[in-house]
Design an enzyme around this catalytic site. Structure first.
Site, short mmCIF file in Angstrom:
data_model
loop_
_atom_site.label_atom_id
_atom_site.label_comp_id
_atom_site.label_asym_id
_atom_site.label_seq_id
_atom_site.Cartn_x
_atom_site.Cartn_y
_atom_site.Cartn_z
N ALA A 152 0.89 -1.27 0.12
CA ALA A 152 0.49 -0.11 -0.03
C ALA A 152 0.39 1.12 -0.06
O ALA A 152 0.85 2.33 -0.73
CB ALA A 152 -1.59 -0.05 1.45
N TYR A 153 1.61 0.94 1.17
CA TYR A 153 2.43 2.92 0.60
C TYR A 153 3.16 2.60 -0.51
O TYR A 153 3.33 3.41 -0.87
CB TYR A 153 4.12 2.18 1.66
CG TYR A 153 4.99 3.10 2.25
CD1 TYR A 153 4.45 4.65 2.09
CD2 TYR A 153 5.69 2.88 2.17
CE1 TYR A 153 4.88 5.33 2.50
CE2 TYR A 153 7.30 3.98 1.96
CZ TYR A 153 6.98 5.28 2.30
OH TYR A 153 7.38 6.50 2.76
N ALA A 154 4.11 1.68 -0.73
CA ALA A 154 4.23 1.13 -2.03
C ALA A 154 3.69 2.33 -3.22
O ALA A 154 4.03 2.75 -4.50
CB ALA A 154 5.63 0.64 -2.89
N SER A 156 1.18 4.12 -3.07
CA SER A 156 1.21 5.65 -3.20
C SER A 156 2.28 6.04 -3.71
O SER A 156 1.69 7.66 -4.05
CB SER A 156 0.54 5.79 -1.29
OG SER A 156 2.27 5.79 -0.81
N LYS A 157 3.61 5.55 -3.00
CA LYS A 157 4.59 6.69 -3.31
C LYS A 157 4.71 6.32 -5.41
O LYS A 157 5.74 7.53 -6.16
CB LYS A 157 5.50 6.02 -2.91
CG LYS A 157 5.62 6.75 -1.62
CD LYS A 157 6.36 8.11 -1.26
CE LYS A 157 5.82 8.59 -0.63
NZ LYS A 157 6.54 9.88 0.10
#
Length: 244
Positions: A152-154, A156-157
């Site tokens: 999820a973090y990757a 978003s980035k």
């Protein structure tokens, strides 16, 4: 303010990489507006550190996902220092989870700060940064490292990496560069929280440089993009010691 002094806004400037960037740009001679989400004490400490070193800085609270708050952040830079030359969008949040166990509320929180926040800040910057300026967004090397629990973090980035080169082309003829910086594992609270010493040592040992990154390592690259590097534009610069 000295004549021709450049002015930088650094979101997420109260802690970690953002604070290192704010202090480095101030040391480079720029007046700095330190944007922060909630920790006023940390933000004021950053301003105090910059002041003691002979720099100029002010702290402004702003939720990067709120257009009115971001507009007020830019207003402060213009009213106090005369304009905006550099915008470093370092604000971000990271919540880790295997995809199958992901709390969708956590996904929405990261989307709000990491994606919407980047759009809101970049949109304001596109209308206010002066010629010769730079917009620097933050991605992550995890978009290439493909580490479990980071989906999820990757994601978003990865959106940030898509936004930056498109905005660079949309600002054609304005003499404004737009780039993204993608740090690898860096020794900040954001990265270290929740990890055991063994996990940290393992991650550090996987790097060819045999250590984690330091906030100052990332700030050095931002300093270059914010100043002399006028021929780097529309790029994602991976700053990770060779990890990916």
């Amino acid at each position: 303010m000295t004549e021709n002094q450049r002015v930088a806004i650094v979101t997420g400037g109260s802690r970690g990489i953002g604070r290192a960037v704010a202090e480095r740009l101030a040391a480079d001679g720029q007046a700095v507006v330190v944007g922060y989400a909630g920790n006023q004490a940390e933000a004021e400490a950053a301003v105090e550190t910059i002041g003691k070193a002979g720099g100029r800085a002010v702290a402004v609270r702003a939720d990067v996902a709120e257009p009115a708050a971001v507009g007020a952040l830019f207003d402060t830079a213009e009213q106090r220092y005369g304009g905006v030359d550099v915008v470093v969008n370092a604000a971000g949040i990271m919540i880790l989870s295997p995809l199958a166990e992901l709390d969708l509320d956590a996904l929405d929180r990261m989307h709000r700060t990491n994606i919407r926040g980047t759009f809101v800040v970049a949109r304001e910057a596109a209308g206010r940064v002066r010629a010769g300026g730079a917009i620097i967004n933050f991605s992550t090397s995890v978009t290439r490292l493909h580490l479990p629990a980071y989906s999820a973090y990757a994601a978003s980035k990865a959106a940030v990496e898509a936004i930056s080169p498109i905005l660079a082309k949309e600002l054609r003829g304005r003499d404004i560069t737009v780039n993204a910086v993608a740090p690898g594992p860096t020794a900040t609270a954001l990265f270290l929280d929740g990890k055991s010493d063994q996990q940290i040592q393992q991650i550090a040992g996987q790097n060819p440089m045999q250590r984690l990154g330091r906030p100052e390592d990332i700030a050095e690259v931002v300093s270059t993009l914010a100043g002399p590097a006028r021929w780097i534009n529309g790029q994602t610069v991976y700053v990770n010691g060779g990890a990916a």
